[in-house]
Motif scaffolding. Sequence first.
Motif, PDB file in Angstrom:
ATOM      1  N   THR A  11       1.166  -0.818   0.343  1.00 16.68           N
ATOM      2  CA  THR A  11      -0.420  -0.341  -0.320  1.00 16.68           C
ATOM      3  C   THR A  11       0.756   1.213  -0.002  1.00 16.68           C
ATOM      4  OG1 THR A  11      -1.967  -1.213   1.311  1.00 16.68           O
ATOM      5  CG2 THR A  11      -1.702   1.708   1.175  1.00 16.68           C
ATOM      6  N   LEU A  12       1.366   1.171   0.793  1.00 12.60           N
ATOM      7  CA  LEU A  12       2.520   2.453   0.878  1.00 12.60           C
ATOM      8  C   LEU A  12       2.831   3.020  -0.252  1.00 12.60           C
ATOM      9  CD1 LEU A  12       4.027   1.785   4.616  1.00 12.60           C
ATOM     10  CD2 LEU A  12       2.687   3.885   3.963  1.00 12.60           C
ATOM     11  N   ALA A  13       3.717   1.798  -1.146  1.00 16.98           N
ATOM     12  CA  ALA A  13       4.624   1.931  -2.445  1.00 16.98           C
ATOM     13  C   ALA A  13       4.240   2.328  -2.978  1.00 16.98           C
ATOM     14  CB  ALA A  13       5.215   0.787  -2.458  1.00 16.98           C
ATOM     15  N   PHE A  14       2.201   1.746  -3.231  1.00 14.00           N
ATOM     16  CA  PHE A  14       1.701   2.758  -3.976  1.00 14.00           C
ATOM     17  C   PHE A  14       1.390   3.763  -3.474  1.00 14.00           C
ATOM     18  CE2 PHE A  14       1.374  -1.811  -6.150  1.00 14.00           C
ATOM     19  CZ  PHE A  14       1.835  -1.420  -7.262  1.00 14.00           C
ATOM     20  N   LEU A  15       1.105   4.036  -2.489  1.00 16.05           N
ATOM     21  CA  LEU A  15       0.527   6.045  -2.670  1.00 16.05           C
ATOM     22  C   LEU A  15       2.088   6.509  -2.349  1.00 16.05           C
ATOM     23  CD1 LEU A  15      -1.620   4.874   0.477  1.00 16.05           C
ATOM     24  CD2 LEU A  15      -2.324   5.739  -1.382  1.00 16.05           C
ATOM     25  N   VAL A  16       2.998   5.954  -2.314  1.00 16.00           N
ATOM     26  CA  VAL A  16       4.097   7.221  -2.067  1.00 16.00           C
ATOM     27  C   VAL A  16       4.659   7.206  -4.003  1.00 16.00           C
ATOM     28  CG1 VAL A  16       6.869   7.294  -2.538  1.00 16.00           C
ATOM     29  CG2 VAL A  16       5.155   6.253  -0.232  1.00 16.00           C
ATOM     30  N   GLY A  17       4.341   5.920  -4.829  1.00 15.03           N
ATOM     31  CA  GLY A  17       4.041   6.256  -6.197  1.00 15.03           C
ATOM     32  C   GLY A  17       2.991   7.595  -6.812  1.00 15.03           C
ATOM     33  N   PHE A  18       2.010   6.836  -6.471  1.00 11.33           N
ATOM     34  CA  PHE A  18       0.460   8.528  -6.142  1.00 11.33           C
ATOM     35  C   PHE A  18       1.061   9.663  -6.349  1.00 11.33           C
ATOM     36  CE2 PHE A  18      -3.032  10.140  -4.967  1.00 11.33           C
ATOM     37  CZ  PHE A  18      -3.368  10.908  -5.588  1.00 11.33           C
ATOM     38  N   LEU A  19       1.363   9.492  -5.260  1.00 10.88           N
ATOM     39  CA  LEU A  19       2.268  10.966  -5.050  1.00 10.88           C
ATOM     40  C   LEU A  19       3.279  11.849  -5.863  1.00 10.88           C
ATOM     41  CD1 LEU A  19       2.384  11.381  -1.169  1.00 10.88           C
ATOM     42  CD2 LEU A  19      -0.241  12.593  -2.829  1.00 10.88           C
ATOM     43  N   VAL A  20       4.093  10.902  -6.395  1.00  9.75           N
ATOM     44  CA  VAL A  20       5.277  11.677  -7.016  1.00  9.75           C
ATOM     45  C   VAL A  20       4.159  11.401  -8.979  1.00  9.75           C
ATOM     46  CG1 VAL A  20       7.308  10.397  -8.066  1.00  9.75           C
ATOM     47  CG2 VAL A  20       7.037   9.820  -5.673  1.00  9.75           C
ATOM     48  N   VAL A  21       3.770  10.389  -8.866  1.00  8.35           N
ATOM     49  CA  VAL A  21       3.237  10.720 -10.314  1.00  8.35           C
ATOM     50  C   VAL A  21       1.973  11.848 -10.604  1.00  8.35           C
ATOM     51  CG1 VAL A  21       2.378   9.628 -12.421  1.00  8.35           C
ATOM     52  CG2 VAL A  21       3.879   8.488 -11.213  1.00  8.35           C
ATOM     53  N   LEU A  22       1.943  12.103  -9.474  1.00 13.84           N
ATOM     54  CA  LEU A  22       0.649  13.504  -9.040  1.00 13.84           C
ATOM     55  C   LEU A  22       0.905  14.618  -9.547  1.00 13.84           C
ATOM     56  CD1 LEU A  22      -2.524  13.643  -9.137  1.00 13.84           C
ATOM     57  CD2 LEU A  22      -2.094  14.409  -6.482  1.00 13.84           C
ATOM     58  N   VAL A  23       2.256  14.834  -8.479  1.00 16.04           N
ATOM     59  CA  VAL A  23       3.037  16.298  -8.845  1.00 16.04           C
ATOM     60  C   VAL A  23       3.370  15.819  -9.880  1.00 16.04           C
ATOM     61  CG1 VAL A  23       4.927  17.354  -7.909  1.00 16.04           C
ATOM     62  CG2 VAL A  23       3.576  16.219  -6.391  1.00 16.04           C
ATOM     63  N   ALA A  24       4.663  15.047 -10.566  1.00 12.81           N
ATOM     64  CA  ALA A  24       4.373  14.900 -11.970  1.00 12.81           C
ATOM     65  C   ALA A  24       3.760  15.912 -13.067  1.00 12.81           C
ATOM     66  CB  ALA A  24       5.470  13.766 -12.583  1.00 12.81           C
ATOM     67  N   GLN A  25       2.434  15.158 -12.821  1.00 15.43           N
ATOM     68  CA  GLN A  25       1.653  15.830 -14.068  1.00 15.43           C
ATOM     69  C   GLN A  25       1.238  16.545 -14.265  1.00 15.43           C
ATOM     70  OE1 GLN A  25      -1.973  13.667 -13.032  1.00 15.43           O
ATOM     71  NE2 GLN A  25      -3.562  14.573 -14.314  1.00 15.43           N
TER      72      GLN A  25
END
Length: 224
Positions: A11-25
Amino acid sequence: MRRFLRDNSLTLAFLVGFLVVLVAQAFAGQAEFNSQLVSEGLEPMGFRSYVTSSDFAVDVTENWQSEYLQFFLYIFGTVWLVQRGSPESKELHRIGVESDEEQRIGEHAREDSPRWAADRGWRGLVYSRSLGLTMGGIFLLTWLAQSVTGVAAYNEQRLRGLQDPVGWGRYLASADFWARTLQNWQSELLAVASMVIFSVYLRQRGSPESKPVGSPHHATGVEG
């Protein structure tokens, strides 16, 4: 702390990935949006203004609603639909909601079962469908959010072109709303269908989304 991180690493890995990609988007979207503004002879928009704009919000929410639609359909669909040989399907003889004993409901609940699983009233009824209902509810909310932010972004574009804005109801029947919606729905449905059928014949060692490497192709509902 180390044990908590290990036990919740998926869960934590995907949440961190989500935040990184959201900022990049957000940064990529701002650059694209400002390029469009400049081409129209308008002032570019700052980062804070962009991430609070309807243009950014509609791009985010249209992706969210399609993802939750995928989960909602998959959760309810796999109650009654099966795929021979896929670990994404349950066993062929278990089609349907299954018996109370198999689901550990009511008097069949165990000591370590969730408390509401033993309830024969509305609590047990709701809890036994809570995952699908939650996914369906989030889908509807994000779809509503997409429509609200979408009409705002659509009207901003119309105003820049010196056109009159449209109401929410009219926007729901517009090509812009359905183009945004359907382009995501078709990709999610294709992704699920691909995962289901590919997992019949292909393997990923160690993954619960795959059968054990040596399992026969016809083995159904078996996870690695």
